[in-house]
Write a protein that holds these residues in place. Structure first.
Motif, PDB file in Angstrom:
ATOM      1  N   ARG A 185       0.830  -1.203   0.000  1.00  0.00           N
ATOM      2  CA  ARG A 185       0.000   0.000   0.000  1.00  0.00           C
ATOM      3  C   ARG A 185       0.870   1.262   0.000  1.00  0.00           C
ATOM      4  O   ARG A 185       1.758   1.397   0.836  1.00  0.00           O
ATOM      5  CB  ARG A 185      -0.926   0.018   1.209  1.00  0.00           C
ATOM      6  N   ILE A 186       0.603   2.151  -0.928  1.00  0.00           N
ATOM      7  CA  ILE A 186       1.238   3.468  -0.976  1.00  0.00           C
ATOM      8  C   ILE A 186       0.153   4.501  -1.237  1.00  0.00           C
ATOM      9  O   ILE A 186      -0.631   4.356  -2.175  1.00  0.00           O
ATOM     10  CB  ILE A 186       2.305   3.558  -2.087  1.00  0.00           C
ATOM     11  N   ARG A 187       0.103   5.536  -0.404  1.00  0.00           N
ATOM     12  CA  ARG A 187      -0.860   6.611  -0.602  1.00  0.00           C
ATOM     13  C   ARG A 187      -0.109   7.948  -0.568  1.00  0.00           C
ATOM     14  O   ARG A 187       0.660   8.211   0.361  1.00  0.00           O
ATOM     15  CB  ARG A 187      -1.939   6.594   0.494  1.00  0.00           C
ATOM     16  N   ASP A 195       0.033   8.031  -9.732  1.00  0.00           N
ATOM     17  CA  ASP A 195       0.365   7.395  -8.452  1.00  0.00           C
ATOM     18  C   ASP A 195       0.107   5.886  -8.491  1.00  0.00           C
ATOM     19  O   ASP A 195       0.924   5.085  -8.016  1.00  0.00           O
ATOM     20  CB  ASP A 195      -0.438   8.022  -7.312  1.00  0.00           C
ATOM     21  N   HIS A 196      -1.039   5.489  -9.029  1.00  0.00           N
ATOM     22  CA  HIS A 196      -1.389   4.067  -9.044  1.00  0.00           C
ATOM     23  C   HIS A 196      -0.441   3.277  -9.945  1.00  0.00           C
ATOM     24  O   HIS A 196      -0.061   2.139  -9.620  1.00  0.00           O
ATOM     25  CB  HIS A 196      -2.833   3.877  -9.500  1.00  0.00           C
ATOM     26  N   VAL A 202       6.265  -0.459  -8.569  1.00  0.00           N
ATOM     27  CA  VAL A 202       7.061  -0.691  -7.360  1.00  0.00           C
ATOM     28  C   VAL A 202       6.764  -2.081  -6.795  1.00  0.00           C
ATOM     29  O   VAL A 202       7.684  -2.830  -6.410  1.00  0.00           O
ATOM     30  CB  VAL A 202       6.777   0.400  -6.319  1.00  0.00           C
ATOM     31  N   ASN A 203       5.501  -2.452  -6.759  1.00  0.00           N
ATOM     32  CA  ASN A 203       5.145  -3.753  -6.197  1.00  0.00           C
ATOM     33  C   ASN A 203       5.625  -4.897  -7.082  1.00  0.00           C
ATOM     34  O   ASN A 203       5.982  -5.970  -6.574  1.00  0.00           O
ATOM     35  CB  ASN A 203       3.639  -3.824  -5.969  1.00  0.00           C
ATOM     36  N   SER A 276       8.480  12.396 -14.999  1.00  0.00           N
ATOM     37  CA  SER A 276       7.555  13.517 -14.819  1.00  0.00           C
ATOM     38  C   SER A 276       6.847  13.410 -13.475  1.00  0.00           C
ATOM     39  O   SER A 276       6.702  14.404 -12.743  1.00  0.00           O
ATOM     40  CB  SER A 276       6.543  13.527 -15.966  1.00  0.00           C
ATOM     41  N   TRP A 277       6.394  12.193 -13.147  1.00  0.00           N
ATOM     42  CA  TRP A 277       5.767  11.959 -11.834  1.00  0.00           C
ATOM     43  C   TRP A 277       6.736  12.291 -10.720  1.00  0.00           C
ATOM     44  O   TRP A 277       6.374  12.970  -9.747  1.00  0.00           O
ATOM     45  CB  TRP A 277       5.336  10.499 -11.745  1.00  0.00           C
TER      46      TRP A 277
END
Length: 311
Positions: A185-187, A195-196, A202-203, A276-277
């Motif tokens: 989980r990352i928020r 983000d998603h 990453v996962n 960019s993100w």
């Protein structure tokens, strides 16, 4: 065992990686704030109080796990801290010395390790460089351990490795406490459209081989629960999320850099989108408006008759 080719800082517990003592020091306050006090106290309650407790810390780094736990456990303790990186272990001895002195311990550096003493409480600390790919009888690190513990480790190991660890803990009747296992989980706030996508990449990176076989990644905590429960352990788990406010800007900055690096390694064709993100997220950090939640969970386990194992 091969060394991993990636060095993303958010997985600094990787025992076979080359992570800096500076990064470990940066994350230690966030770790301490996130950890489950309920599970810490539950383990302390089930462990014996009237005799020497022998504890093993896997992937110990500079010893933050000991610093968090030691004063909650029995008055007589003997710790073995193992990590592949002897430099981190040496830095850990210095940090444990300072930590002990700040808390009023008399600290004695001996050839076989440190001895911390204060008002009837004694904590012996030895360190040993160990290749964690070898959890065999030859290393002897799991023999006669009342407590086996680790911090931010399980998501980096393979199913086979974790199964071997569980069997050896069960064979010795050890109580186990595994803190800060990343659960996927990352928020991020403020939110960004990608983000998603970054979280998914990453996962995926977390599931790649970190030197101990294909890593369990976000599935590690559930697999560990099933694994130990299947061997007769009573198992409890609880969330231990990092909740990082704008003031934690350096920790946030390094996390974002690490996430971006991991994402590019998984999806190089999306490098422009990822960078960019990264730039926008770092702008939020620099503007002191960024908040991050990184999902972790703690897991504790003991055999139902754990209170009788040490008598």
């Amino acid at each position: 065992m091969r060394q991993p080719e990636w060095l993303t800082p958010w997985s600094v517990s990787l025992p076979m990686g080359s992570f800096s003592a500076e990064w470990l020091a940066l994350r230690e306050p966030a770790d301490a704030a996130a950890r489950s006090l309920r599970l810490t106290h539950a383990v302390a309650d089930v462990l014996p109080r009237g005799r020497l407790l022998c504890a093993l810390d896997l992937g110990a780094g500079t010893g933050s796990n000991l610093r968090f736990l030691a004063e909650s456990l029995a008055e007589q303790q003997s710790w073995l801290l193992v990590d592949h990186d002897s430099t981190l272990l040496a830095r850990g001895q210095a940090q444990i010395t300072s930590w002990g002195a700040e808390r009023g311990y008399h600290v004695d550096a001996r050839p076989d390790g440190l001895v911390l003493e204060r008002e009837g409480r004694t904590c012996r600390v030895a360190t040993r460089p160990v290749d964690l790919a070898r959890l065999d009888d030859e290393t002897g690190i799991l023999a006669d351990r009342g407590l086996v513990t680790a911090s931010a480790l399980l998501d980096l190991v393979s199913e086979r490795w974790l199964g071997q660890l569980a069997l050896r803990c069960r064979r010795g009747g050890a109580v186990v406490l595994f803190a800060l296992t990343y659960d996927g989980r990352i928020r991020c706030a403020p939110a960004e459209p990608e983000d998603h996508v970054i979280q998914e990449l990453v996962n995926r990176h977390q599931r790649t081989d970190k030197g101990l076989g294909p890593a369990l990644g976000p599935e590690a905590i559930t697999h560990a629960e099933r694994c130990f429960a299947g061997l007769g352990y009573h198992v409890e788990r609880e969330r231990s999320d990092w909740t990082l406010p704008p003031e934690s800007y350096e920790l946030q900055r390094q996390l974002i850099e690490g996430w971006a690096q991991a994402a590019v390694e998984i999806a190089p064709s999306q490098a422009v989108l990822i960078q960019s993100w990264r730039a926008r997220r770092l702008t939020h950090v620099a503007g002191r408006r960024s908040e991050l939640i990184v999902g972790h969970q703690d897991l504790a386990g003991w055999l139902p008759a754990a209170g009788n194992l040490f008598t």
